[in-house]
Design a protein around this motif. Structure first.
Motif, PDB file in Angstrom:
ATOM      1  N   ASP A   1     106.680  62.978  24.090  1.00 16.42           N
ATOM      2  CA  ASP A   1     106.025  61.768  24.588  1.00 16.42           C
ATOM      3  C   ASP A   1     106.679  61.286  25.874  1.00 16.42           C
ATOM      4  OD1 ASP A   1     104.139  61.633  22.546  1.00 16.42           O
ATOM      5  OD2 ASP A   1     105.466  60.470  21.259  1.00 16.42           O
ATOM      6  N   LEU A   2     107.994  61.363  25.935  1.00 18.53           N
ATOM      7  CA  LEU A   2     108.706  60.955  27.142  1.00 18.53           C
ATOM      8  C   LEU A   2     108.335  61.865  28.304  1.00 18.53           C
ATOM      9  CD1 LEU A   2     110.773  59.104  28.425  1.00 18.53           C
ATOM     10  CD2 LEU A   2     112.548  60.650  27.619  1.00 18.53           C
ATOM     11  N   ALA A   3     108.273  63.161  28.055  1.00 19.09           N
ATOM     12  CA  ALA A   3     107.885  64.098  29.103  1.00 19.09           C
ATOM     13  C   ALA A   3     106.488  63.768  29.615  1.00 19.09           C
ATOM     14  CB  ALA A   3     107.945  65.531  28.578  1.00 19.09           C
ATOM     15  N   HIS A   4     105.592  63.451  28.707  1.00 15.59           N
ATOM     16  CA  HIS A   4     104.221  63.097  29.100  1.00 15.59           C
ATOM     17  C   HIS A   4     104.218  61.871  30.016  1.00 15.59           C
ATOM     18  CE1 HIS A   4      99.940  62.436  28.895  1.00 15.59           C
ATOM     19  NE2 HIS A   4     100.179  61.199  28.532  1.00 15.59           N
ATOM     20  N   LEU A   5     105.059  60.873  29.706  1.00 19.56           N
ATOM     21  CA  LEU A   5     105.138  59.679  30.552  1.00 19.56           C
ATOM     22  C   LEU A   5     105.565  60.022  31.969  1.00 19.56           C
ATOM     23  CD1 LEU A   5     106.878  57.144  28.136  1.00 19.56           C
ATOM     24  CD2 LEU A   5     104.489  57.108  28.875  1.00 19.56           C
ATOM     25  N   LEU A   6     106.346  61.085  32.103  1.00 13.57           N
ATOM     26  CA  LEU A   6     106.847  61.495  33.406  1.00 13.57           C
ATOM     27  C   LEU A   6     105.960  62.537  34.074  1.00 13.57           C
ATOM     28  CD1 LEU A   6     110.610  61.707  32.463  1.00 13.57           C
ATOM     29  CD2 LEU A   6     109.468  59.901  33.774  1.00 13.57           C
ATOM     30  N   GLY A   7     104.856  62.879  33.428  1.00  8.77           N
ATOM     31  CA  GLY A   7     103.946  63.853  34.002  1.00  8.77           C
ATOM     32  C   GLY A   7     104.379  65.288  33.811  1.00  8.77           C
TER      33      GLY A   7
END
Length: 128
Positions: free
Chosen positions: A108-114
């Motif tokens: 989820d964190l990776a997704h927030l960072l694109g």
């Protein structure tokens, strides 16, 4: 205040310390300069909250939902975030400095960072 319904509430310059907000419903709440210290708030709902300068110190936010919340100036220190739903947050790497997450939160964190998380990296000769 466990189970309190604070939907659409407006709170300004409020501090909660050493209390329980288990399952509190604060969707669409407008929070300005609010601080929570040593607050147990598992299963709390902050969906689409507008919270400028929210500070959370040593809080338990297990399974809390912050989907689509606007959190400019958010400070999280020593908080427990297992299975916390952060989808829809807009965040930059600078705001993540010093953040500790568990392995289940990394996608989820990776997704927030694109960043896309894949099963494996491509072979070097397959790269363009």
């Amino acid at each position: 205040m466990s189970g309190a319904h604070l939907e659409d509430a407006a709170l300004e310059r409020v501090q909660f310390t050493d209390c329980r907000l288990l399952g509190v419903q604060a969707a669409h709440a407008r929070l300005r300069h609010v601080a929570l210290t040593r607050v147990a708030a598992p299963l709390s709902v902050w969906v689409k909250a507008d919270a400028a300068h929210l500070r959370l110190d040593d809080c338990d936010l297990t399974e809390a939902a912050f989907m689509d919340a606007d959190l400019p100036g958010l400070i999280l220190r020593a908080c427990r975030l297992p299975r916390t739903d952060l989808r829809g947050l807009r965040i930059t790497p600078r705001e993540l400095e010093g953040v500790t997450v568990d392995a289940t939160q990394l996608p989820d964190l990776a997704h927030l960072l694109g960043v896309r998380v894949g099963e494996s990296l491509p072979e070097p000769d397959a790269l363009p």
